[in-house]
Design an enzyme around this catalytic site. Structure first.
Site, PDB file in Angstrom:
ATOM      1  N   GLY A  46       0.812  -1.215   0.000  1.00 50.09           N
ATOM      2  CA  GLY A  46       0.000   0.000   0.000  1.00 50.09           C
ATOM      3  C   GLY A  46       0.843   1.260   0.000  1.00 50.09           C
ATOM      4  O   GLY A  46       0.576   2.211  -0.749  1.00 50.09           O
ATOM      5  N   CYS A  47       1.877   1.288   0.821  1.00 44.18           N
ATOM      6  CA  CYS A  47       2.726   2.475   0.900  1.00 44.18           C
ATOM      7  C   CYS A  47       3.514   2.681  -0.387  1.00 44.18           C
ATOM      8  O   CYS A  47       3.763   3.819  -0.801  1.00 44.18           O
ATOM      9  CB  CYS A  47       3.649   2.383   2.108  1.00 44.18           C
ATOM     10  SG  CYS A  47       2.734   2.426   3.673  1.00 44.18           S
ATOM     11  N   THR A  48       3.899   1.596  -1.032  1.00 50.78           N
ATOM     12  CA  THR A  48       4.590   1.703  -2.314  1.00 50.78           C
ATOM     13  C   THR A  48       3.652   2.269  -3.373  1.00 50.78           C
ATOM     14  O   THR A  48       4.033   3.177  -4.120  1.00 50.78           O
ATOM     15  CB  THR A  48       5.147   0.332  -2.754  1.00 50.78           C
ATOM     16  OG1 THR A  48       6.092  -0.100  -1.766  1.00 50.78           O
ATOM     17  CG2 THR A  48       5.819   0.406  -4.109  1.00 50.78           C
TER      18      THR A  48
END
Length: 157
Positions: A46-48
């Site tokens: 998700g953060c990527t």
């Protein structure tokens, strides 16, 4: 947890180590609009997606007058690797003790799979050139968030 920020609040000042080995401060963006986004952990799916979405929209954000800064509790070495791997072109900052996240109300109680714990709340705060909060969005989704932010800020492609 601090009270959530709302438009018109003075944005809390910060100065944090960045992935490049230096320090980045909110004061570095004096007289500029800056999107300050908080994310839980570099190199997670998700953060990527979210970081790459900011990267891919950075030119249009900048042309509309917005800089971007990402903040997480990840150590500088992990942020540097994440920056290099994903070819990120905006600063990622290390908030070791999550004090800045707390000041921005981006640290608090979370629930995941029935478990309650304290952690980083995915949040985005837009700070105007005068140091005031222009927009505050909490519990945002990693996917589609930048598109929603662009709509909210009325930024065309």
């Amino acid at each position: 947890m601090s009270e959530r920020l709302v438009p018109g609040d003075t944005a809390p000042a910060f100065s944090l180590p960045n992935a490049g080995g230096g320090t980045t401060s909110l004061a570095d963006f004096k007289d500029q609009n800056v999107v300050v986004y908080f994310y839980p952990a570099a190199s997670t799916p998700g953060c990527t997606r979210q970081a790459c979405d900011f990267r891919d929209n950075l030119a249009s954000l900048k042309s509309a007058g917005y800089q971007v800064v990402g903040i997480s509790p990840d150590p500088v070495a992990k942020l540097a690797k994440f920056t290099a791997t994903e070819e990120l072109t905006f600063p990622l900052l290390f908030d070791e003790d999550h004090a800045v996240a707390e000041d921005y109300a981006a640290w608090g109680e979370k629930k995941n799979y029935g478990r309650t714990y304290r952690g980083l709340i995915r949040s985005t705060i837009v700070v105007d050139g005068g140091g005031k909060v222009a927009a505050a969005q909490y519990n945002v989704r990693a996917t589609g968030h930048v598109a929603k932010l662009r709509r909210d800020l009325t930024i065309d492609k």
